[in-house]
Design an enzyme around this catalytic site. Structure first.
Site, PDB file in Angstrom:
ATOM      1  N   CYS A  98       0.915  -1.224   0.174  1.00 26.84           N
ATOM      2  CA  CYS A  98       0.116   0.012   0.125  1.00 26.84           C
ATOM      3  C   CYS A  98       0.818   1.216   0.025  1.00 26.84           C
ATOM      4  O   CYS A  98       1.600   1.464   1.136  1.00 26.84           O
ATOM      5  CB  CYS A  98      -0.909   0.098   1.197  1.00 26.84           C
ATOM      6  SG  CYS A  98      -1.849   1.641   1.276  1.00 26.84           S
ATOM      7  N   CYS A 101      -0.550   4.311   2.587  1.00 31.97           N
ATOM      8  CA  CYS A 101      -0.675   3.935   4.034  1.00 31.97           C
ATOM      9  C   CYS A 101      -0.475   2.521   4.476  1.00 31.97           C
ATOM     10  O   CYS A 101       0.605   1.884   4.327  1.00 31.97           O
ATOM     11  CB  CYS A 101      -1.930   4.481   4.561  1.00 31.97           C
ATOM     12  SG  CYS A 101      -3.210   4.026   3.463  1.00 31.97           S
TER      13      CYS A 101
HETATM   14 FE    FE Z   1      -3.490   2.038   2.987  1.00 27.33          FE
END
Ligand code: FE
Length: 192
Positions: A98, A101
């Site tokens: 990701c 985040c």
């Molecule tokens: Fe994320």
């Protein structure tokens, strides 16, 4: 408690109240989802992988719809984003990150490990995926294509690793024991 935390708590409470008032999500549903998330662990994803290794029909379902495949093994998916499953082959290796985040397939692997959330992992997975795999001690041959896939709030990904050589004839339970969280994110590969 810092001012920032106090404000975020107020915001969370206000959003939860609005969701309830607008009949979008009830407090009971939030409590249920939190309990499922707290109980989730990599053993759940490992059961899916092991089943896919021994059952071609299940494998097809898992690749078509990860959430349905999870539910078929009694892993609760209600309230979670869709789950995509990336099939590794002898010539294609997937790595999940990701970049923004910490979006992780929590429903099937549990909470994201510290390294998945780190800026170092998120940056290097994109800039130098082969270097990152080498950092993990994962050897990927030069002819194998490495695909980096971005996990988001709206769509989560897990990897279906290649079944390791030397596991011929193993049953599902034994296979599930060798599948680790990193294998299902693509930083490592399972071995017998
Ligand atoms: Fe994320």
């Amino acid at each position: 408690m810092s001012v920032l935390q106090a404000d975020s708590d107020k915001l969370l409470t206000a959003v939860a109240r609005l969701l309830h008032e607008k009949n979008i999500v009830s407090p009971d549903e939030i409590t249920e989802r939190r309990a499922f998330t707290d109980a989730a662990n990599p053993g759940q994803g490992a059961r899916m992988v092991a089943r896919a290794w021994v059952d071609a029909e299940y494998r097809a379902l898992m690749l078509a719809d990860g959430a349905k495949a999870a539910e078929a093994l009694d892993i609760p998916m209600r309230g979670m984003p869709p789950l995509g499953v990336l099939e590794n082959t002898p010539l294609l290796h997937h790595l999940v990150v990701c970049t923004l985040c910490s979006c992780y397939p929590r429903a099937v692997l549990g909470y994201p490990p510290f390294w998945f959330k780190s800026a170092a992992y998120r940056a290097k997975a994109v800039r130098d995926p082969r270097g990152l795999l080498a950092d993990w001690g994962t050897r990927i041959q030069a002819e194998v294509q490495v695909r980096v896939v971005d996990s988001t709030a709206d769509y989560r990904w897990m990897v279906l690793p290649v079944r390791p050589v030397g596991t011929e004839g193993w049953d599902e339970a034994r296979l599930a024991k060798i599948v680790r969280d990193g294998d299902m994110i693509g930083v490592t590969v399972p071995s017998a």
